[in-house]
Design a protein around this motif. Sequence first.
Motif, mmCIF file in Angstrom:
data_model
loop_
_atom_site.group_PDB
_atom_site.id
_atom_site.type_symbol
_atom_site.label_atom_id
_atom_site.label_comp_id
_atom_site.label_asym_id
_atom_site.label_seq_id
_atom_site.Cartn_x
_atom_site.Cartn_y
_atom_site.Cartn_z
ATOM 1 N N SER A 56 -5.529 -2.096 -4.839
ATOM 2 C CA SER A 56 -6.572 -1.307 -5.505
ATOM 3 C C SER A 56 -6.287 -1.159 -6.991
ATOM 4 O O SER A 56 -7.196 -1.266 -7.814
ATOM 5 C CB SER A 56 -6.650 0.098 -4.910
ATOM 6 N N THR A 80 -0.499 -1.937 -6.544
ATOM 7 C CA THR A 80 -1.132 -2.157 -5.233
ATOM 8 C C THR A 80 -2.408 -2.955 -5.450
ATOM 9 O O THR A 80 -2.848 -3.148 -6.587
ATOM 10 C CB THR A 80 -1.499 -0.816 -4.564
ATOM 11 N N SER A 87 0.826 -1.214 0.000
ATOM 12 C CA SER A 87 0.000 0.000 0.000
ATOM 13 C C SER A 87 0.858 1.261 0.000
ATOM 14 O O SER A 87 1.879 1.337 0.706
ATOM 15 C CB SER A 87 -0.880 0.049 1.268
HETATM 16 N N1 LIG Z 1 -1.772 2.477 -6.996
HETATM 17 C C1 LIG Z 1 -1.781 3.464 -7.837
HETATM 18 O O1 LIG Z 1 -1.384 3.323 -9.003
HETATM 19 C C2 LIG Z 1 -2.258 4.827 -7.400
HETATM 20 C C3 LIG Z 1 -1.903 5.941 -8.155
HETATM 21 C C4 LIG Z 1 -2.355 7.190 -7.747
HETATM 22 C C5 LIG Z 1 -3.133 7.316 -6.608
HETATM 23 N N2 LIG Z 1 -3.454 6.191 -5.891
HETATM 24 C C6 LIG Z 1 -4.295 6.370 -4.705
HETATM 25 O O2 LIG Z 1 -3.569 5.993 -3.547
HETATM 26 C C7 LIG Z 1 -4.489 5.691 -2.514
HETATM 27 C C8 LIG Z 1 -4.083 4.387 -1.874
HETATM 28 O O3 LIG Z 1 -4.294 3.313 -2.755
HETATM 29 P P1 LIG Z 1 -3.256 2.142 -2.996
HETATM 30 O O4 LIG Z 1 -2.947 2.151 -4.454
HETATM 31 O O5 LIG Z 1 -2.165 2.206 -2.022
HETATM 32 O O6 LIG Z 1 -4.129 0.833 -2.780
HETATM 33 P P2 LIG Z 1 -4.489 0.000 -1.444
HETATM 34 O O7 LIG Z 1 -5.497 -0.994 -1.893
HETATM 35 O O8 LIG Z 1 -3.282 -0.517 -0.809
HETATM 36 O O9 LIG Z 1 -5.154 1.095 -0.499
HETATM 37 C C9 LIG Z 1 -6.499 1.498 -0.619
HETATM 38 C C10 LIG Z 1 -7.048 1.503 0.800
HETATM 39 O O10 LIG Z 1 -8.388 2.018 0.825
HETATM 40 C C11 LIG Z 1 -9.050 1.295 1.851
HETATM 41 N N3 LIG Z 1 -10.498 1.382 1.793
HETATM 42 C C12 LIG Z 1 -11.327 1.093 0.756
HETATM 43 N N4 LIG Z 1 -12.604 1.265 1.151
HETATM 44 C C13 LIG Z 1 -12.583 1.670 2.461
HETATM 45 C C14 LIG Z 1 -13.572 1.992 3.416
HETATM 46 N N5 LIG Z 1 -14.888 1.929 3.121
HETATM 47 N N6 LIG Z 1 -13.196 2.361 4.659
HETATM 48 C C15 LIG Z 1 -11.876 2.428 4.983
HETATM 49 N N7 LIG Z 1 -10.886 2.135 4.112
HETATM 50 C C16 LIG Z 1 -11.244 1.750 2.872
HETATM 51 C C17 LIG Z 1 -8.581 -0.127 1.603
HETATM 52 O O11 LIG Z 1 -8.871 -0.966 2.712
HETATM 53 C C18 LIG Z 1 -7.092 0.101 1.407
HETATM 54 O O12 LIG Z 1 -6.427 0.087 2.637
HETATM 55 C C19 LIG Z 1 -5.862 5.681 -3.168
HETATM 56 O O13 LIG Z 1 -6.496 6.927 -2.963
HETATM 57 C C20 LIG Z 1 -5.530 5.518 -4.627
HETATM 58 O O14 LIG Z 1 -6.544 6.001 -5.493
HETATM 59 C C21 LIG Z 1 -3.030 4.962 -6.250
#
Ligand SMILES: NC(=O)c1ccc[n+]([C@@H]2O[C@H](COP(=O)([O-])OP(=O)(O)OC[C@H]3O[C@@H](n4cnc5c(N)ncnc54)[C@H](O)[C@@H]3O)[C@@H](O)[C@H]2O)c1
Length: 344
Positions: A279, A277, A103
């Motif tokens: 997601s 990740t 994450s």
């Molecule tokens: N991975 C990428 O390429 C990328 C790029 C840009 C931005 N992001 C953003 O980074 C952030 C983190 O995502 P990540 O990629 O680390 O994935 P991740 O899956 O590790 O993290 C997403 C988190 O959101 C939590 N979540 C979802 N629904 C929830 C709820 N109802 N209540 C509480 N928590 C909840 C999940 O449990 C998880 O811990 C997100 O906002 C994502 O959009 C990701």
Amino acid sequence: MMQAVGAVEARPQIRPRPGASDYGGPTDLMKLKNRSAAPTTPAALEAAAEAAQGTVASAVEVATTAARPRVSHRLARPADDCVRDGLLKGKKALVFGVANDHSIAWGIAKALYDQGAEVGFSSMASLIKRRVRPLAASLGSTFVEGCDVRDDDEIRKVFERWHAREGDLDILVHAVAYAEKEDLAGNFSATSRDGFHTAFDISVYSLIAMAREARGYMKPGSSIMTMTYYGAEKVVPHYNIMGVAKAALEASTRYLAADLGPSGIRVNAISAGPVRTLSAHGIAGFRTMYGGFKDVTPLRSNITIEDVAGTAVYLASPLSGQTTGEVIYVDGGFNILGLPVADE
Ligand SMILES: NC(=O)c1ccc[n+]([C@@H]2O[C@H](COP(=O)([O-])OP(=O)(O)OC[C@H]3O[C@@H](n4cnc5c(N)ncnc54)[C@H](O)[C@@H]3O)[C@@H](O)[C@H]2O)c1
């Protein structure tokens, strides 16, 4: 990742002589005896002289031990303690969104900790026991609270518990997003009303709710940050409703920055390039997009959670003291391209 400032400062400056990786013979022993750092007290000199009657190895052992530079108490602290003398020493951070060690939230938590911050965690209750608590424990953290960000009461309780246990909050990390899988593929016009609400509720409103609860506990100089993506500005295949949600998240960042700014609280967003990740793998075609990214982005490399974490440390620290309401890219320069084309 940013180098821990304290780690560099704290390392004892013991330089080996050029060309000599070890003390290896009688000549070295003679030189050693002439060095200013060589034993000077009567007892130490006696020990070195006595050792010199014996084997070279034993003489070397005695003489080098006696000649070891004095190390101050500060430098003699455990390595971990030294490293934690960083940019964020004495700051307290609460991180929402760790699902596992891939994450972005986890990369940020580790970097904040490495720079001296104390870090607490809030994640979905179902993830806490097996995933989040062991990771938190590795940073010496026992503040781990379950929270579904769709529920205002649950959000409020996390902050109340934080305040009861830790007092103020200096850094709030919002790294939470969700959309239904069927809304991250196919035609955007097929997005359902429920899917729209879900994506906005979890990925956008949660930032507003967290900021509302946190502001009472945040002093001037505190920092809130959220995670966004380029799909907020330009159309990225399959990102669909999440692109629209990220546009609203970036707008919310600006409105919150204006609202909380007079209280000295900064609010910024990091726009990360694709990171592998949990997601991200829910987005159709992510693997292909991730694979091709490093061939076209100006810096020709993929983005890691450590890359994002470096900017998070900057946003958490006084180094960004006059920066608020901004979207800062950590994408190897991808967003500057008019036409991303790979080399021939
Ligand atoms: N991975 C990428 O390429 C990328 C790029 C840009 C931005 N992001 C953003 O980074 C952030 C983190 O995502 P990540 O990629 O680390 O994935 P991740 O899956 O590790 O993290 C997403 C988190 O959101 C939590 N979540 C979802 N629904 C929830 C709820 N109802 N209540 C509480 N928590 C909840 C999940 O449990 C998880 O811990 C997100 O906002 C994502 O959009 C990701």
